[in-house]
Design a protein around this motif. Structure first.
Motif, PDB file in Angstrom:
ATOM      1  N   GLU A  36       0.954  -1.221  -0.088  1.00 19.71           N
ATOM      2  CA  GLU A  36       0.179   0.179   0.178  1.00 19.71           C
ATOM      3  C   GLU A  36       1.403   1.156   0.387  1.00 19.71           C
ATOM      4  O   GLU A  36       0.809   2.191  -0.443  1.00 19.71           O
ATOM      5  CB  GLU A  36      -0.891   0.171   1.186  1.00 19.71           C
ATOM      6  N   ALA A  37       1.756   1.254   0.879  1.00 16.95           N
ATOM      7  CA  ALA A  37       2.342   2.411   0.673  1.00 16.95           C
ATOM      8  C   ALA A  37       3.631   2.683  -0.566  1.00 16.95           C
ATOM      9  O   ALA A  37       4.048   3.978  -1.168  1.00 16.95           O
ATOM     10  CB  ALA A  37       3.909   2.098   2.328  1.00 16.95           C
ATOM     11  N   ILE A  38       4.242   1.996  -1.928  1.00 19.71           N
ATOM     12  CA  ILE A  38       4.287   1.724  -2.946  1.00 19.71           C
ATOM     13  C   ILE A  38       3.485   2.254  -3.925  1.00 19.71           C
ATOM     14  O   ILE A  38       3.529   3.266  -3.745  1.00 19.71           O
ATOM     15  CB  ILE A  38       5.612   0.685  -3.183  1.00 19.71           C
ATOM     16  N   LYS A  39       2.146   1.302  -3.485  1.00 24.15           N
ATOM     17  CA  LYS A  39       1.105   1.775  -4.598  1.00 24.15           C
ATOM     18  C   LYS A  39       0.413   3.431  -3.754  1.00 24.15           C
ATOM     19  O   LYS A  39      -0.282   3.913  -5.219  1.00 24.15           O
ATOM     20  CB  LYS A  39       0.568   0.847  -4.279  1.00 24.15           C
ATOM     21  N   SER A  40       0.111   3.903  -2.837  1.00 22.87           N
ATOM     22  CA  SER A  40      -0.037   5.382  -2.892  1.00 22.87           C
ATOM     23  C   SER A  40       0.887   6.131  -3.823  1.00 22.87           C
ATOM     24  O   SER A  40       0.713   6.921  -3.763  1.00 22.87           O
ATOM     25  CB  SER A  40      -0.235   5.725  -1.535  1.00 22.87           C
ATOM     26  N   LYS A  41       2.322   5.945  -3.723  1.00 24.80           N
ATOM     27  CA  LYS A  41       3.426   6.792  -4.612  1.00 24.80           C
ATOM     28  C   LYS A  41       3.815   6.635  -5.781  1.00 24.80           C
ATOM     29  O   LYS A  41       4.037   7.782  -6.798  1.00 24.80           O
ATOM     30  CB  LYS A  41       4.900   6.986  -3.285  1.00 24.80           C
ATOM     31  N   MET A  42       2.926   5.646  -6.456  1.00 28.24           N
ATOM     32  CA  MET A  42       2.712   5.086  -7.677  1.00 28.24           C
ATOM     33  C   MET A  42       1.766   4.757  -8.262  1.00 28.24           C
ATOM     34  O   MET A  42       1.378   3.224  -8.455  1.00 28.24           O
ATOM     35  CB  MET A  42       4.418   4.038  -7.744  1.00 28.24           C
ATOM     36  N   PRO A  43       0.376   4.983  -8.136  1.00 23.57           N
ATOM     37  CA  PRO A  43      -0.866   4.673  -8.598  1.00 23.57           C
ATOM     38  C   PRO A  43      -0.463   4.103  -9.874  1.00 23.57           C
ATOM     39  O   PRO A  43      -1.781   3.225 -10.086  1.00 23.57           O
ATOM     40  CB  PRO A  43      -1.640   6.019  -9.035  1.00 23.57           C
ATOM     41  N   SER A  44       0.252   4.607 -11.227  1.00 29.44           N
ATOM     42  CA  SER A  44       0.475   3.720 -12.267  1.00 29.44           C
ATOM     43  C   SER A  44       1.492   2.844 -12.078  1.00 29.44           C
ATOM     44  O   SER A  44       1.185   1.595 -12.913  1.00 29.44           O
ATOM     45  CB  SER A  44       0.914   4.946 -12.605  1.00 29.44           C
ATOM     46  N   LEU A  45       1.144   2.119 -11.079  1.00 31.80           N
ATOM     47  CA  LEU A  45       2.093   0.885 -11.006  1.00 31.80           C
ATOM     48  C   LEU A  45       1.206  -0.127 -11.535  1.00 31.80           C
ATOM     49  O   LEU A  45      -0.227  -0.088 -10.144  1.00 31.80           O
ATOM     50  CB  LEU A  45       2.954   0.549  -9.622  1.00 31.80           C
ATOM     51  N   SER A  46       1.549  -1.653 -11.377  1.00 30.99           N
ATOM     52  CA  SER A  46       0.309  -2.593 -11.491  1.00 30.99           C
ATOM     53  C   SER A  46       0.543  -3.424 -10.175  1.00 30.99           C
ATOM     54  O   SER A  46       1.426  -3.838  -9.694  1.00 30.99           O
ATOM     55  CB  SER A  46       0.651  -3.594 -12.264  1.00 30.99           C
ATOM     56  N   THR A  47      -0.472  -3.664  -9.298  1.00 28.59           N
ATOM     57  CA  THR A  47      -1.259  -4.576  -8.190  1.00 28.59           C
ATOM     58  C   THR A  47      -0.474  -5.727  -8.236  1.00 28.59           C
ATOM     59  O   THR A  47       0.362  -6.626  -7.391  1.00 28.59           O
ATOM     60  CB  THR A  47      -1.730  -3.893  -7.679  1.00 28.59           C
ATOM     61  N   ASP A  48      -1.323  -6.090  -8.889  1.00 26.42           N
ATOM     62  CA  ASP A  48      -1.386  -7.668 -10.098  1.00 26.42           C
ATOM     63  C   ASP A  48       0.044  -8.037  -9.657  1.00 26.42           C
ATOM     64  O   ASP A  48       0.915  -9.421  -9.604  1.00 26.42           O
ATOM     65  CB  ASP A  48      -1.605  -7.819 -10.804  1.00 26.42           C
ATOM     66  N   TRP A  49       1.220  -7.539 -10.927  1.00 28.00           N
ATOM     67  CA  TRP A  49       2.200  -7.471 -10.614  1.00 28.00           C
ATOM     68  C   TRP A  49       3.425  -7.523 -10.047  1.00 28.00           C
ATOM     69  O   TRP A  49       4.047  -8.245  -9.025  1.00 28.00           O
ATOM     70  CB  TRP A  49       3.641  -6.149 -12.165  1.00 28.00           C
ATOM     71  N   LEU A  50       2.824  -6.358  -9.155  1.00 23.56           N
ATOM     72  CA  LEU A  50       3.758  -5.964  -8.179  1.00 23.56           C
ATOM     73  C   LEU A  50       3.384  -7.579  -6.717  1.00 23.56           C
ATOM     74  O   LEU A  50       4.410  -8.192  -6.086  1.00 23.56           O
ATOM     75  CB  LEU A  50       3.431  -4.751  -7.140  1.00 23.56           C
ATOM     76  N   MET A  51       2.207  -8.153  -6.923  1.00 23.48           N
ATOM     77  CA  MET A  51       2.432  -9.353  -5.624  1.00 23.48           C
ATOM     78  C   MET A  51       2.628 -10.488  -6.434  1.00 23.48           C
ATOM     79  O   MET A  51       3.155 -11.163  -6.028  1.00 23.48           O
ATOM     80  CB  MET A  51       0.911  -8.910  -5.265  1.00 23.48           C
ATOM     81  N   PHE A  52       2.164 -10.167  -7.051  1.00 23.88           N
ATOM     82  CA  PHE A  52       2.373 -12.161  -7.893  1.00 23.88           C
ATOM     83  C   PHE A  52       2.953 -11.922  -9.214  1.00 23.88           C
ATOM     84  O   PHE A  52       3.156 -12.989  -9.592  1.00 23.88           O
ATOM     85  CB  PHE A  52       0.628 -12.386  -9.103  1.00 23.88           C
ATOM     86  N   GLY A  53       3.498 -11.027  -9.437  1.00 23.97           N
ATOM     87  CA  GLY A  53       3.975 -10.889 -10.774  1.00 23.97           C
ATOM     88  C   GLY A  53       3.940 -11.440 -12.170  1.00 23.97           C
ATOM     89  O   GLY A  53       4.151 -11.625 -13.203  1.00 23.97           O
ATOM     90  N   ARG A  54       2.602 -10.746 -12.364  1.00 24.46           N
ATOM     91  CA  ARG A  54       1.689 -10.512 -13.713  1.00 24.46           C
ATOM     92  C   ARG A  54       1.436  -9.457 -13.775  1.00 24.46           C
ATOM     93  O   ARG A  54       1.057  -8.945 -13.770  1.00 24.46           O
ATOM     94  CB  ARG A  54       0.553 -11.637 -13.271  1.00 24.46           C
ATOM     95  N   GLY A  55       1.633  -9.640 -15.682  1.00 23.68           N
ATOM     96  CA  GLY A  55       0.981  -8.441 -16.274  1.00 23.68           C
ATOM     97  C   GLY A  55       3.073  -7.933 -16.199  1.00 23.68           C
ATOM     98  O   GLY A  55       4.022  -8.262 -15.792  1.00 23.68           O
ATOM     99  N   SER A  56       2.511  -7.044 -16.720  1.00 22.87           N
ATOM    100  CA  SER A  56       3.677  -5.423 -16.826  1.00 22.87           C
ATOM    101  C   SER A  56       4.127  -4.867 -15.506  1.00 22.87           C
ATOM    102  O   SER A  56       2.596  -4.432 -15.112  1.00 22.87           O
ATOM    103  CB  SER A  56       3.644  -4.933 -17.622  1.00 22.87           C
ATOM    104  N   MET A  57       4.928  -4.190 -15.515  1.00 25.54           N
ATOM    105  CA  MET A  57       5.315  -3.411 -14.853  1.00 25.54           C
ATOM    106  C   MET A  57       3.761  -1.495 -13.791  1.00 25.54           C
ATOM    107  O   MET A  57       3.649  -1.739 -12.633  1.00 25.54           O
ATOM    108  CB  MET A  57       6.274  -2.515 -14.241  1.00 25.54           C
TER     109      MET A  57
END
Length: 158
Positions: A49-70
């Protein structure tokens, strides 16, 4: 298999930040980030949540599970079930000319931004938190230790 800590390191490196700078940026202590990178602890939902709040264009699916693009991109094929059940309004996001957006959504490739495109809100998965009631604990004894290696015990009256 790539772990979440490796993806966090990729984000940090894509933004050309040191470990200290990245930790400060997301509001985390440098020691906590270091312990994630050194496998002493695992990243928590708070870290995500800390990373996502500062980088809204970041894919949560990629961050948590490695699926899709960054970074989140426009999907060329619309999911039929999502389009029928979605009551979320369309939001506009900028297309940054194929370059990698920086932390603030600016194009770092140097090419001018193109026309904005429409983006459908993604279905967000919210974890369910269960609070388990524990019986209230009672004090049964208090011990005070003195520097002459003696102690006294105090037991509350019932």
């Amino acid at each position: 298999m790539e772990e979440m800590k490796d993806r966090i390191r990729q984000i940090m490196e894509s933004q050309h930040m040191s470990q200290q700078t990245f930790a400060n940026f997301i509001g985390m202590s440098a020691a906590s980030l270091s312990s994630i990178f050194n496998n002493r602890t695992k990243p928590t939902l708070n870290t995500v949540e800390a990373i996502k709040s500062k980088m809204p264009s970041l894919s949560t699916d990629w961050l948590m599970f490695g699926r899709g693009s960054m970074f989140i991109e426009e999907s060329p094929v619309k999911d039929q079930a999502q389009s029928e059940s979605s009551d979320m309004p369309n939001e506009q996001i900028g297309d940054f000319g194929g370059g990698v957006p920086d932390l603030f959504g600016n194009n770092v490739s140097g090419q001018p931004a193109q026309q904005p495109m429409h983006r459908h809100a993604e279905n967000v998965i919210r974890p369910e938190i269960k609070y388990v009631e524990r019986p209230q604990r009672q004090i049964t004894e208090i011990r005070v230790y003195f520097d002459d290696l003696t102690y006294e015990s105090f037991v509350p009256k019932k």
